[in-house]
Design an enzyme around this catalytic site. Structure first.
Site, PDB file in Angstrom:
ATOM      1  N   ASP A   1       0.829  -1.198   0.000  1.00  0.00           N
ATOM      2  CA  ASP A   1       0.000   0.000   0.000  1.00  0.00           C
ATOM      3  C   ASP A   1       0.870   1.257   0.000  1.00  0.00           C
ATOM      4  O   ASP A   1       1.934   1.272   0.619  1.00  0.00           O
ATOM      5  CB  ASP A   1      -0.899  -0.005   1.247  1.00  0.00           C
ATOM      6  N   GLY A   2       0.414   2.286  -0.698  1.00  0.00           N
ATOM      7  CA  GLY A   2       1.075   3.585  -0.622  1.00  0.00           C
ATOM      8  C   GLY A   2       1.728   4.070  -1.895  1.00  0.00           C
ATOM      9  O   GLY A   2       2.379   5.126  -1.898  1.00  0.00           O
ATOM     10  N   ASN A   3       1.558   3.352  -3.014  1.00  0.00           N
ATOM     11  CA  ASN A   3       2.178   3.800  -4.266  1.00  0.00           C
ATOM     12  C   ASN A   3       1.696   5.185  -4.679  1.00  0.00           C
ATOM     13  O   ASN A   3       2.487   6.036  -5.104  1.00  0.00           O
ATOM     14  CB  ASN A   3       1.860   2.815  -5.390  1.00  0.00           C
ATOM     15  N   GLY A   4       0.374   5.407  -4.586  1.00  0.00           N
ATOM     16  CA  GLY A   4      -0.184   6.690  -4.997  1.00  0.00           C
ATOM     17  C   GLY A   4       0.313   7.834  -4.135  1.00  0.00           C
ATOM     18  O   GLY A   4       0.667   8.912  -4.643  1.00  0.00           O
TER      19      GLY A   4
ATOM     20  N   TRP B   1       3.067   7.887  -2.401  1.00  0.00           N
ATOM     21  CA  TRP B   1       4.497   8.061  -2.668  1.00  0.00           C
ATOM     22  C   TRP B   1       4.695   8.944  -3.896  1.00  0.00           C
ATOM     23  O   TRP B   1       5.555   9.830  -3.906  1.00  0.00           O
ATOM     24  CB  TRP B   1       5.116   6.688  -2.887  1.00  0.00           C
TER      25      TRP B   1
ATOM     26  N   GLU C   1     -11.857  -5.056  -5.643  1.00  0.00           N
ATOM     27  CA  GLU C   1     -12.415  -3.711  -5.435  1.00  0.00           C
ATOM     28  C   GLU C   1     -11.685  -2.644  -6.237  1.00  0.00           C
ATOM     29  O   GLU C   1     -12.203  -1.532  -6.432  1.00  0.00           O
ATOM     30  CB  GLU C   1     -12.385  -3.351  -3.941  1.00  0.00           C
ATOM     31  N   ASN C   2     -10.474  -2.954  -6.712  1.00  0.00           N
ATOM     32  CA  ASN C   2      -9.693  -1.958  -7.451  1.00  0.00           C
ATOM     33  C   ASN C   2     -10.276  -1.623  -8.818  1.00  0.00           C
ATOM     34  O   ASN C   2      -9.845  -0.652  -9.459  1.00  0.00           O
ATOM     35  CB  ASN C   2      -8.244  -2.427  -7.626  1.00  0.00           C
TER      36      ASN C   2
END
EC number: 2.5.1.-
Length: 246
Positions: free
Chosen positions: A20-23, A25, A67-68
């Site tokens: 989690d956290g690519n966006g 970042w 859900e993506n």
């Protein structure tokens, strides 16, 4: 967390990571989300390499959830393109290093080329057993359980299964993770603290470690720290030890 250069004992047999956290970042760098996803693929490579170096044998990564599909179409296209590129660039190397690749999740609603990529990756590495890498792609645990129940019902209707004799191990054979050990440790990056419909059956007795690190910054030292947290915990699986207070 203190830095560790090697993994402490006991090691978990199966580690699962919610990446989690690519966006966020990418946003911190003023770049689009796709930029973060590309950096996330590099973190995947580091994580797989680090897991092997630290002595792990089973690693599952949550890449794309059921859900993506609610995300913008251009972001979904970018994620699927990254899967294509990752397999094309890394599969032969993983195979040569004895890594068995498995893809968990629903397949019938994927594009034909993605289905073919998934099938080829699994077929090419099926003979390997040094390290097991599972990618949860188009995966949701509730969806997996429903699909498993359908397969189980079909087997019963065909006379291949007596529901009265079904136990937990028997049900597990209908899951995407059949033949994989239960998850011992779940790591989630980026500070979020929820399960997000990930391996609910398989992680029933898993330890959870939530870290603030955004996924593109994940590396071997962070994985080793998570393993140290796991090693420090007292796993009881519902039992009470003799010296425990009443």
């Amino acid at each position: 967390m203190a830095a560790h250069t090697q993994a402490p004992e006991p090691l978990p047999r199966h580690v699962a990571i919610v990446m989690d956290g690519n966006g966020r970042w990418a946003a911190k760098r003023g770049r689009p989300r796709a930029f973060g996803h590309r950096a996330g693929v590099e973190a995947v490579r580091r994580a797989v390499r680090a897991a092997g170096e630290l002595g792990l044998t089973h690693l599952t990564l949550f890449g794309f959830s059921t859900e993506n599909w609610r995300r913008p179409a251009e972001e979904i296209d970018a994620l699927f393109d990254l899967l294509r590129r990752f397999v094309q660039a890394d599969l032969d190397k993983l195979d040569a290093e004895g890594v068995r690749v498995r893809i968990l999740g629903r397949r019938d609603n994927l594009n034909d080329d993605i289905q073919q990529i998934v099938e080829n990756a699994e077929a090419q590495t099926r003979h390997n057993d040094r390290f097991h890498l599972a990618i949860a792609f188009n995966y949701g645990s509730r969806d997996e359980l429903v699909r498993a129940a359908r397969k189980m019902a079909a087997a019963a209707a065909a006379g291949e299964l007596d529901p009265a004799n079904l136990d937990e191990a028997g049900f597990g054979r209908f899951l995407d993770t059949a033949d994989l050990p239960d998850v011992d440790l779940v790591i989630r990056t980026s500070g979020e603290q929820r399960t997000s419909n990930f391996l609910l059956w398989q992680a029933a007795y898993a330890e959870y470690v939530f870290i603030e690190t955004l996924w593109p910054d994940f590396d071997k030292s962070i994985l080793a720290d998570c393993l140290a947290q796991y090693a420090s915990r007292d796993r009881r699986f519902g039992a009470v030890k003799l010296n425990d207070p009443v």
